[in-house]
Design a protein around this motif. Structure first.
Motif, PDB file in Angstrom:
ATOM      1  N   UNK A   1     -14.742  -4.364  -2.097  1.00 11.83           N
ATOM      2  CA  UNK A   1     -14.104  -5.483  -2.800  1.00 11.83           C
ATOM      3  C   UNK A   1     -13.771  -5.101  -4.243  1.00 11.83           C
ATOM      4  N   UNK A   2     -14.631  -4.293  -4.889  1.00  9.20           N
ATOM      5  CA  UNK A   2     -14.347  -3.836  -6.249  1.00  9.20           C
ATOM      6  C   UNK A   2     -13.171  -2.859  -6.268  1.00  9.20           C
ATOM      7  N   UNK A   3     -13.115  -2.010  -5.250  1.00  6.10           N
ATOM      8  CA  UNK A   3     -12.049  -1.018  -5.179  1.00  6.10           C
ATOM      9  C   UNK A   3     -10.688  -1.694  -5.034  1.00  6.10           C
ATOM     10  N   UNK A   4     -10.630  -2.722  -4.172  1.00  3.70           N
ATOM     11  CA  UNK A   4      -9.369  -3.445  -3.952  1.00  3.70           C
ATOM     12  C   UNK A   4      -8.953  -4.192  -5.213  1.00  3.70           C
ATOM     13  N   UNK A   5      -9.904  -4.770  -5.891  1.00  7.50           N
ATOM     14  CA  UNK A   5      -9.586  -5.503  -7.115  1.00  7.50           C
ATOM     15  C   UNK A   5      -9.086  -4.557  -8.202  1.00  7.50           C
TER      16      UNK A   5
ATOM     17  N   UNK B   1     -16.253   3.289  -4.283  1.00  6.69           N
ATOM     18  CA  UNK B   1     -17.192   2.233  -4.620  1.00  6.69           C
ATOM     19  C   UNK B   1     -17.135   1.106  -3.618  1.00  6.69           C
ATOM     20  N   UNK B   2     -17.812   0.010  -3.917  1.00  2.54           N
ATOM     21  CA  UNK B   2     -17.778  -1.140  -3.022  1.00  2.54           C
ATOM     22  C   UNK B   2     -16.347  -1.584  -2.735  1.00  2.54           C
TER      23      UNK B   2
ATOM     24  N   UNK C   1      -6.154   4.253  -0.392  1.00  5.79           N
ATOM     25  CA  UNK C   1      -6.130   4.917   0.908  1.00  5.79           C
ATOM     26  C   UNK C   1      -7.533   4.909   1.507  1.00  5.79           C
ATOM     27  N   UNK C   2      -7.753   4.041   2.484  1.00  8.65           N
ATOM     28  CA  UNK C   2      -9.062   3.950   3.105  1.00  8.65           C
ATOM     29  C   UNK C   2     -10.119   3.503   2.117  1.00  8.65           C
ATOM     30  N   UNK C   3     -11.169   4.298   1.981  1.00  7.03           N
ATOM     31  CA  UNK C   3     -12.275   3.939   1.099  1.00  7.03           C
ATOM     32  C   UNK C   3     -12.170   4.559  -0.276  1.00  7.03           C
ATOM     33  N   UNK C   4     -10.951   5.004  -0.651  1.00  6.97           N
ATOM     34  CA  UNK C   4     -10.802   5.633  -1.958  1.00  6.97           C
ATOM     35  C   UNK C   4      -9.512   5.196  -2.638  1.00  6.97           C
ATOM     36  N   UNK C   5      -9.585   5.122  -3.947  1.00  7.45           N
ATOM     37  CA  UNK C   5      -8.430   4.823  -4.783  1.00  7.45           C
ATOM     38  C   UNK C   5      -8.007   6.110  -5.463  1.00  7.45           C
TER      39      UNK C   5
END
Length: 588
Positions: free
Chosen positions: A303-307, A300-301, A336-340
């Motif tokens: 900033x949402x993924x990091x949060x 997902x986006x 990891x990169x663009x995925x959680x």
């Protein structure tokens, strides 16, 4: 001393046919003749000498089991390792040939002869082998299997058998540990040593004029079962009476088995303005094994993924499951990169036949993760897509429960044999996706209420009729699809009916008498979820190296990591096995 099977030289034994019940009448006459002739060893009052058996097990159990377990004899679900597996099984057979050849050199009169049976049926090869001793036309058999489930997490050294101490039944106990220690290589070794001890005791005895003792090793019990095909082969003489040493003392009923697959077509990939489930999967493995782990990939986006990565552990711990007392699997989180990546890990028993044992003392990682993710989808936190629908389906159909509590009128069933705490169970075990569909596999062990015919209280063996699940799952998936605008479908690979025995039958009585002679109490009348090679054959009875029903969870871990067998129960089982065979042969 390993040599090829063809190079071994064993004497042959005659074979004939006689029904089990007519055999029992003949045994009584034989026992009387032996008594008159002064053969005091086999009068009804004389117990079997177990001293030599104890000594044999003390000396040979660990080294022999080490030799058995070092051969990796499991099949992968896709059977891509079939060639390697069969070669390992052949090497194990050759090793056993060497053991039996050494034993024969110490026998005066009666020696073991090997036999082998193979048949190609509907694209698959079925194979069993074994050893017989005696000159009679009746067969008293011990049946075990030498294949195992895959090792799972290999960091526990699954193919290095050893002795470890674990807390068991309130005390520190020696355990035989390794893949197959309890299911079924450890019991197979005990069976072999028991038969050797009995053969030594009966060497040249008149009982072997009427009987043959044999051991049968199935090579595909976990994946296809060779024994049922062997028993149906008109060219073979099946056991007159036998015990399948692959369960617990003593089994009077086995549940039906159904393994449905639920499929959902893949949806076209699209972009979301929120987090979404990009994948959900378990490691490759059989349907009858609760997986080691379950993994979801969230995208997902950024900033949402990091949060979400920062809060997901707390959110998971505080999440409200359908049961306030449910203990979810341990969660591991990695950005990891663009995925959680969310990974849950199994705890407790892993055999698919006892999801209630897993739930009581551990957690199914797929159930925990899917129910949590479904909750986030229902909250609107995760986007709707094909993977989210599959998590919602798991949560809607079973939730975290294993007895069908979410839809009791259709999924719950129990009866006088499979009681309320041991009725139909559902183990959600595997999920995997490809470009076309998501596939969910479930292991069902079912009571008589899910069969179209009920037990008459007299007839032993398989219940007639068919399972009711085709209609049940059609009704349930239709309801879910209408509510969730989904397209889930179900189909069943194969069903096996429940199998029920009379506890007043002759075979059960022989084994019960042997159990009493060793344990000083009646053998339990167990109704189990596991499927054994005794299923459907009233002249066979499933028994096993565990007492009072045992535990499928730690430290035994049926089908799981650190699989182990309590050595004291293996030794006690050997005594009961030996006495059971003597009881049959002497009609006691």
């Amino acid at each position: 001393m390993n040599q090829s099977y063809q190079k071994r030289s064993f004497p042959s034994n005659p074979a004939g046919k006689r029904s089990f019940y007519s055999s029992l009448a003949a045994i009584g006459l034989l026992a009387g003749l032996l008594s008159v002739s002064g053969c005091q060893l086999f009068q009804k009052s004389s117990p079997s000498d177990t001293t030599s058996l104890d000594q044999l097990i003390d000396k040979q159990l660990l080294p022999t089991t080490q030799a058995f377990i070092k051969y990796a004899t499991y099949r992968t679900p896709d059977r891509t390792n079939e060639t390697v597996m069969r070669q390992n099984m052949a090497n194990l057979r050759d090793h056993i040939n060497g053991i039996m050849n050494d034993f024969n050199s110490q026998q005066r009169v009666d020696k073991f002869s090997p036999f082998e049976w193979k048949k190609h049926i509907r694209g698959r090869d079925y194979w069993l082998f074994g050893y017989r001793i005696g000159r009679g036309t009746k067969k008293a058999s011990i049946i075990a299997h030498l294949d195992t489930v895959p090792p799972g997490n290999s960091d526990w050294n699954p193919f290095e058998a050893r002795i470890e101490q674990h807390q068991y039944r309130g005390q520190l106990t020696d355990f035989l540990v390794g893949r197959g220690a309890i299911d079924d290589k450890g019991p197979a070794v005990v069976s072999l040593l028991t038969l050797q001890s009995l053969a030594k005791e009966l060497d040249g005895n008149p009982l072997l004029d009427d009987w043959q003792l044999e051991i049968l090793f199935d090579t595909s019990e976990e994946t296809g079962m060779s024994m049922p095909h062997y028993m149906k082969d008109p060219r073979q003489q099946p056991p007159t009476v036998g015990v399948v040493f692959d369960s617990a003392w003593c089994v009077r009923a086995e549940k039906g088995i159904e393994r449905p697959i639920f499929t959902l077509p893949r949806q076209p990939q699209q972009s979301y303005n929120q987090l979404w489930i990009a994948d959900l999967f378990t490691p490759a493995g059989p349907s009858n094994q609760i997986p080691d782990t379950a993994t979801a990939i969230i995208k997902g986006p950024r900033h949402q993924l990091k949060a979400y990565a920062k809060q997901v552990m707390t959110d998971y711990k505080q999440f409200t499951f359908d049961d306030a007392n449910y203990r979810p699997a341990t969660l591991k989180v990695m950005l990891e990169g663009d995925q959680l990546i969310l990974t849950t890990k199994v705890a407790g028993a892993q055999h698919g036949s006892v999801p209630h044992a897993n739930r009581a003392e551990g957690a199914n990682p797929l159930v925990s993760l899917a129910n949590y993710l479904a909750g986030k989808v229902n909250q609107g936190y995760l986007a709707q897509n094909d993977f989210s629908q599959m998590t919602q389906f798991i949560e809607w159909m079973w939730g975290t429960y294993v007895f069908g509590e979410k839809h009791p009128q259709l999924l719950q069933a129990y009866d006088d044999v499979f009681n309320k705490d041991n009725g139909t169970t559902y183990a959600v075990t595997r999920v995997k996706a490809n470009d076309k569909q998501i596939r969910l596999r479930v292991d069902i062990r079912y009571a008589t209420g899910h069969q179209t015919s009920q037990w008459d209280g007299v007839t032993e063996g398989f219940l007639p009729g068919n399972s009711r699940f085709k209609a049940i799952f059609s009704e349930l998936t239709d309801t879910f699809n209408q509510q969730h605008r989904s397209q889930i479908k179900s189909f069943t690979q194969r069903s096996t009916a429940p199998d029920i025995r009379r506890v007043d039958g002759p075979l059960f009585k022989y084994i019960d008498a042997a159990y009493k002679s060793v344990k000083g109490e009646e053998c339990p009348r167990l109704a189990i979820g596991g499927g054994t090679d005794a299923k459907g054959h009233p002249n066979l009875l499933a028994v096993g190296p565990m007492f009072a029903g045992g535990t499928m969870g730690p430290p035994v871990n049926y089908h799981g990591v650190n699989e182990g067998a309590p050595i004291n129960e293996l030794k006690a089982s050997a005594k009961i096995l030996q006495q059971s065979l003597l009881n049959v042969m002497k009609n006691e």
